[in-house]
Every structure is written in C-alpha cells, then in structure tokens.
Enzyme design. Sequence first.
Site, short mmCIF file in Angstrom:
data_model
loop_
_atom_site.label_atom_id
_atom_site.label_comp_id
_atom_site.label_asym_id
_atom_site.label_seq_id
_atom_site.Cartn_x
_atom_site.Cartn_y
_atom_site.Cartn_z
N GLY A 31 -19.69 46.18 30.61
CA GLY A 31 -19.03 44.93 31.02
C GLY A 31 -18.88 44.82 32.53
O GLY A 31 -19.56 45.53 33.27
N HIS A 37 -26.87 43.69 36.34
CA HIS A 37 -27.03 43.51 34.89
C HIS A 37 -27.93 42.30 34.61
O HIS A 37 -28.75 42.32 33.70
CB HIS A 37 -25.67 43.29 34.23
CG HIS A 37 -24.73 44.44 34.36
ND1 HIS A 37 -23.60 44.39 35.14
CD2 HIS A 37 -24.77 45.68 33.83
CE1 HIS A 37 -22.97 45.54 35.06
NE2 HIS A 37 -23.66 46.35 34.28
#
Length: 287
Positions: A31, A37
């Site tokens: 996360g 990402h």
Amino acid sequence: MFIFKSAVLLHSELTRLQKNGRSIGFVPTMGALHQGHLSLLERAKAENDTVVCSIFVNPKQFDDEMDLVNYPDPIQTDIEYLRELNLDYLFHPDVDQVYGPDYVDIDVPLNGLDLVFEGEQRPGHFQGVAKVIRRFFDIVQPTRAYFGQKDFQQTVVVRHLIQHFGLNTDLVVCPIVREHHGLAMSSRNERLEASKRERASFIYKSLLKLKERCYFKSLGEALEITTNYLQSIEDANLEYLVCVNGVTMQEVKSLDDADYIVACTVVEFGGVRLLDNIVLKDNLNNP
Ligand code: PAF
C-alpha cells in the site's frame, strides 16, 4: 475493480480465468502507492489479460514492531488510485487470510541470500518476504509477477524462490522510477526535508559516475573513488557500496566475475536510509 478479502474466493475466481486461457499479472504491494507502484501496474496491464494488485502489510517481514505499527495505511486513497487505473482485482486480505490456522510456518531455503547486506541490517526480513510471496503465488498463480529494481535484493530472493520451487511464474523486474533530480522514488523520501530531497540526488549521480568509470578503470579503482566521494558528503553516512553478482549477491572484484553485476548502495542522509542501485553489466537478461 473487484476487491477480494478472501484468499479462497480470489483463488477460485483466478483459476476460472486461467482455465479460460487468460494470463494473470500480479503486483504485490504493502500500500501507500506511489509512482514506482504505478509503473509496475502499468507494465502489468500492458503485458497481461488480467491484473491483480495486493495490498497487505506483511507482519512477517518487520523486524521492528514499531515500524509495523507506524506503517502508513492510506487504504481509501489507494483504492481510489487503483480504480482510476481501471485495475481488475485488488486483494486486500486480513492477516488470518494469509497466515490462517492451516498455514505451516517453515523457513524458505534462501541459500544465505537473506543474511547479507539488507538482510544483515534487518534479520528475518527476507524470510518474511519469501513467505508472503510464496503464499501469494499459491493463491494468485500469476503468469508474471512485477517487482521494482529499487529493492534489488528482494528481486534476487524472489528469483531464487521461483527457481527453488519450480514455479510457473515469470519474474519481471521493472526499472527504478526516479524523482526529476534523480533520487530513487520511495515512500521513505517523504521523511526528507524538501531541500535535502533534491540534494540526495548525489547518490544516483555517483552511481552513474561509477558505471562510467568502471569501463576505463578497474572495478576496484572505480569503487574506491566513488566510496571516497560518498564518504566526503556532508550529513551523509555511507552504509555500504558494493558490486555484487546479481544472482547470488556475492561481491565481485571484476566485471569478468559474473554475467550480471549490480552496484548496490545505502546512504543515510538527513536521518533517512536511502537505497539505490545500478546495473553495471547484464548478459543474463540481455545476452
Ligand atoms: O516490496 C514490498 O512492498 C514488499 O516487500 C512485498 C513485495 C509487497 C512483500 O510484502
């Protein structure tokens, strides 16, 4: 985007897709998603029929309880971010879905890859990574799995794991995403003051110089010059700068020592541990 909390339900959904011939790209994360990402997710989308991202803060890879407690958890922001990307599946399990009563907690044989460099700094960390990735690969059975080169040693551990267990997954290592001045992107950069963040680009610049130098000097000489330079920077503390065989993480003395050679460094700057690396030679992935 479908959000799964149950490992069993996700597994049966993905098995159904695979039976219909669809390829699955998998991007595991903890996360607090950022540009790094994003680059993994975009590559996964471009190369697969279906993409699964996991968000799971894996307790087994934290050697310091306080790091785990303080780990950022902006799940709603992350979900919005993934929805905007049109992601297919998010796996966001609770701990008992990953390490439930049936989970057998045995160490993954890592040939000592987990004991050097970052592994020495963080005992148990790579065992924790290997355990969660092994478990996720069982659940997702990805065709391809995407990891950032930024955490280089982690990619070496995952490659070993895939080979050791003979898994049918291709490891895709994606290039480091950098801030405009060159600092490798990381959620840790947030802890740096703005002025220090820009100055920290000296790390990448010195790796580029090292790469340039090692083609007209010996690797040892090039390494010594760069080490001396990094040690001379005010407010910086060089933890290590090493050139390693990119498969075994063993130090090399010359560019002839291996087909895949990577220079890895950790510099503490402005109170933050900054990791970076550069590929010096790659006859393995680009023969
Ligand atoms: O790099 C990370 O974020 C984690 O180590 C990973 C690969 C998601 C495993 O928990």
